[in-house]
Design an enzyme around this catalytic site. Structure first.
Site, PDB file in Angstrom:
ATOM      1  N   TRP A  61       3.264  46.802 -31.143  1.00  0.00           N
ATOM      2  CA  TRP A  61       2.027  47.283 -31.750  1.00  0.00           C
ATOM      3  C   TRP A  61       1.510  46.275 -32.771  1.00  0.00           C
ATOM      4  O   TRP A  61       0.309  46.119 -32.951  1.00  0.00           O
ATOM      5  CB  TRP A  61       2.223  48.646 -32.398  1.00  0.00           C
ATOM      6  CG  TRP A  61       0.948  49.132 -33.001  1.00  0.00           C
ATOM      7  CD1 TRP A  61       0.679  49.290 -34.326  1.00  0.00           C
ATOM      8  CD2 TRP A  61      -0.273  49.459 -32.315  1.00  0.00           C
ATOM      9  NE1 TRP A  61      -0.625  49.707 -34.507  1.00  0.00           N
ATOM     10  CE2 TRP A  61      -1.231  49.823 -33.275  1.00  0.00           C
ATOM     11  CE3 TRP A  61      -0.635  49.486 -30.970  1.00  0.00           C
ATOM     12  CZ2 TRP A  61      -2.526  50.207 -32.945  1.00  0.00           C
ATOM     13  CZ3 TRP A  61      -1.932  49.874 -30.638  1.00  0.00           C
ATOM     14  CH2 TRP A  61      -2.859  50.222 -31.626  1.00  0.00           C
ATOM     15  N   GLU A  70      -3.439  51.278 -26.932  1.00  0.00           N
ATOM     16  CA  GLU A  70      -2.033  51.579 -26.617  1.00  0.00           C
ATOM     17  C   GLU A  70      -1.687  51.047 -25.226  1.00  0.00           C
ATOM     18  O   GLU A  70      -0.581  50.552 -25.003  1.00  0.00           O
ATOM     19  CB  GLU A  70      -1.754  53.084 -26.697  1.00  0.00           C
ATOM     20  CG  GLU A  70      -1.765  53.646 -28.098  1.00  0.00           C
ATOM     21  CD  GLU A  70      -0.581  53.252 -28.960  1.00  0.00           C
ATOM     22  OE1 GLU A  70       0.391  52.649 -28.454  1.00  0.00           O
ATOM     23  OE2 GLU A  70      -0.621  53.554 -30.169  1.00  0.00           O
ATOM     24  N   TYR A  88      -1.387  49.988 -42.175  1.00  0.00           N
ATOM     25  CA  TYR A  88      -1.679  50.828 -41.006  1.00  0.00           C
ATOM     26  C   TYR A  88      -0.865  52.119 -41.082  1.00  0.00           C
ATOM     27  O   TYR A  88      -1.399  53.218 -40.897  1.00  0.00           O
ATOM     28  CB  TYR A  88      -1.370  50.050 -39.717  1.00  0.00           C
ATOM     29  CG  TYR A  88      -1.472  50.883 -38.469  1.00  0.00           C
ATOM     30  CD1 TYR A  88      -2.713  51.292 -37.976  1.00  0.00           C
ATOM     31  CD2 TYR A  88      -0.330  51.274 -37.778  1.00  0.00           C
ATOM     32  CE1 TYR A  88      -2.807  52.073 -36.841  1.00  0.00           C
ATOM     33  CE2 TYR A  88      -0.414  52.045 -36.634  1.00  0.00           C
ATOM     34  CZ  TYR A  88      -1.655  52.445 -36.176  1.00  0.00           C
ATOM     35  OH  TYR A  88      -1.745  53.231 -35.042  1.00  0.00           O
TER      36      TYR A  88
END
Length: 190
Positions: free
Chosen positions: A49, A41, A19
């Site tokens: 995350w 988010e 990522y």
């Protein structure tokens, strides 16, 4: 042999590294993708995350590919379906905020406002250099305030800053990170 230097948050996890190496900080100009990332988010609030990234495909499936038209039409039965989906974060307030976020996205569109143009207007269409360590900025606070005025939820200054980093509105790769210069040198778009 030289080891690849990454931002510390990417750690040793291959998913997080991938990522970091391929998505994080790359300027996103697609309105739907900007909205999807903002919604994800919001789901991250209070979590990591990594959790959201591991569940991203399940989120996409549960939220109709983050098609704002489809999500805006979700009703009570859809909320209950999502609350029963172990593949996503089952937080009613965040689910409802995503549905409302889709409605706001479509309301903006109906007024002739493109969500991508709106997002990038805060940076005059260009990625900004970051510090590599800020959790929020005066700009993320300004964007947060405007998004809240429009009715978006889970868009506090810290979440907005994380989103700005993710979608490349700010290049917050650490200066020593191999991606810092690559992202800085990438074409900037409009």
């Amino acid at each position: 042999m030289n080891a690849t230097v990454r931002c510390a948050w990417a750690g040793a996890d291959p998913l997080m590294q991938h990522y970091h190496d391929t998505e994080w900080g790359v300027p996103v100009r697609d309105a739907r993708m900007l909205w999807e990332t903002l919604m994800l988010e919001g789901f991250q609030a209070g979590l990591s995350w990594e959790i959201i990234l591991r569940k991203r495909e399940a989120f996409r499936e549960a939220f109709a590919g983050f098609d704002p038209q489809a999500v805006a039409a979700f009703g009570a039965q859809d909320i209950e379906r999502l609350m029963g989906n172990a593949g996503i974060v089952r937080a009613r307030a965040k689910i409802e905020a995503t549905i409302r976020g889709a409605q706001i996205y479509l309301e903006m569109q109906a007024r002739g406002e493109d969500f991508a143009d709106y997002c990038w207007s805060f940076t005059k269409g260009q990625p900004l250099p970051g510090t590599g360590h800020a959790t929020q900025t005066a700009l993320s606070a300004l964007i947060s305030k405007d998004m809240k005025r429009r009715g978006f939820k889970f868009v506090g200054p810290t979440i907005v800053h994380a989103w700005m980093q993710a979608v490349g509105m700010v290049n917050d790769h650490a200066p020593a990170c191999f991606r810092h210069q690559q992202v800085t040198a990438a074409p900037k778009g409009t």
